[in-house]
Design an enzyme around this catalytic site. Structure first.
Site, short mmCIF file in Angstrom:
data_model
loop_
_atom_site.label_atom_id
_atom_site.label_comp_id
_atom_site.label_asym_id
_atom_site.label_seq_id
_atom_site.Cartn_x
_atom_site.Cartn_y
_atom_site.Cartn_z
N ASP A 1 -35.83 21.39 -5.09
CA ASP A 1 -35.27 20.09 -5.43
C ASP A 1 -34.04 19.75 -4.62
O ASP A 1 -33.45 20.60 -3.98
CB ASP A 1 -34.87 20.09 -6.91
N LYS B 1 -35.53 14.41 -5.50
CA LYS B 1 -35.46 13.05 -6.03
C LYS B 1 -33.99 12.69 -6.03
O LYS B 1 -33.18 13.45 -6.55
CB LYS B 1 -35.93 13.01 -7.48
N MET C 1 -25.98 13.41 -15.66
CA MET C 1 -26.58 12.14 -15.20
C MET C 1 -25.91 10.92 -15.84
O MET C 1 -26.57 9.94 -16.16
CB MET C 1 -28.09 12.13 -15.52
#
Ligand code: SAH
Length: 255
Positions: free
Chosen positions: A36, A58, A172
């Protein structure tokens, strides 16, 4: 042919030395390594020569490979008899979708081993000298995602979190800091509650900004805090300030 096991492996929070020995062993064994965006690329050096490295990164709001595509790839390689390592930032089961991947593999009868990693909350707290629990200040902490807010079908219970947990660590959440702050204030969190923003925690580019909850969004904006970053909310942030002060005084005394 029996499918090879898939290893869902935590790479740790950023500092490449914060990976586990088991994780390194699994990386060395991998024929195929899917990693990732938050994985420190220095760790790829442990892969054996000839291993296939696949970037599945991502960035927020932009998907290079969909979750279903990643799962299909894991399954395809495992059924082909290759040893697959799925390397994820932090811990694979903390906001890492590792559970979904484990389920997708189990549905196909593919064995899977999960190797834990130091999640970024733990790594970044240590690297910025914030104890997540501290005698008399905090007896509990919670990790929360900030990317689901009010409009979501299953909204985060900021009303309960504002009072029920001593230290909050929001993943996040930087892009929604203003909303998070508003929710917590609306539910009675004191405006002076100390907050730390930790950007790229544990790496040599780590930045830490601290301030009171009611104006933390302004500070984030002024300091241009970007991803990846964590929000730590609670009195324990003051321990950092106290530590930094004592350490500076000690340096002066020695110097
Ligand atoms: N599985 C990961 C979390 C993935 S979700 C873990 O256990 O840490 C991605 C979020 O993690 C980012 O938006 C950020 O909030 C946080 N994060 C990951 N690495 C970070 C770092 N080095 N410093 C600060 N936050 C980080």
């Amino acid at each position: 042919m029996r499918p090879a096991p898939v290893y869902l492996v935590g790479a740790g929070p950023g500092d490449p030395e914060l990976i586990t020995m088991k994780a390194i062993r699994r990386i060395r064994e991998a024929d195929v390594l899917l990693y990732d965006r938050l994985v420190n690329e220095e760790l790829l050096a442990y892969a054996k020569p000839g291993a296939t490295l696949v970037y599945c990164g991502k960035s927020p709001g932009q998907h290079t490979m969909s979750q279903r595509q990643i799962e299909a790839l894991l399954i395809e390689h495992a059924l082909g008899g290759r040893t697959v390592v799925r390397l994820k930032g932090g811990d694979p089961l903390v906001f890492g979708r590792g559970g979904e991947e484990a389920l997708a593999l189990a549905e196909r009868g593919i064995p899977c081993e999960i190797v834990p990693g130091v999640t970024s909350a733990i790594g970044a707290a240590a690297a910025s000298r914030i104890p997540l629990t501290h005698r008399d200040l905090a007896a509990s902490f919670a990790v929360v995602t900030g990317n689901r807010c009010r409009e979501d079908a299953a909204p985060i219970r900021w009303d309960l979190l504002a009072h029920g947990v001593d230290t909050l660590v929001v993943y996040m959440g930087i892009g929604r800091l203003d909303e998070i702050r508003t929710e917590l204030l609306r539910h009675g969190k004191p405006p002076a509650t100390p907050v730390a923003l930790i950007e790229r925690g544990t790496t040599d580019r780590q930045r830490v900004v601290t301030g009171a909850l009611d104006r933390i969004h302004k500070l984030a904006e002024a300091m241009k805090i970007g991803n990846p970053a964590l929000i730590v909310i609670g009195e324990v942030v003051l321990v950092r300030e106290q530590l930094l002060l004592l350490e500076a005084q000690a340096r002066l005394a020695i110097g």
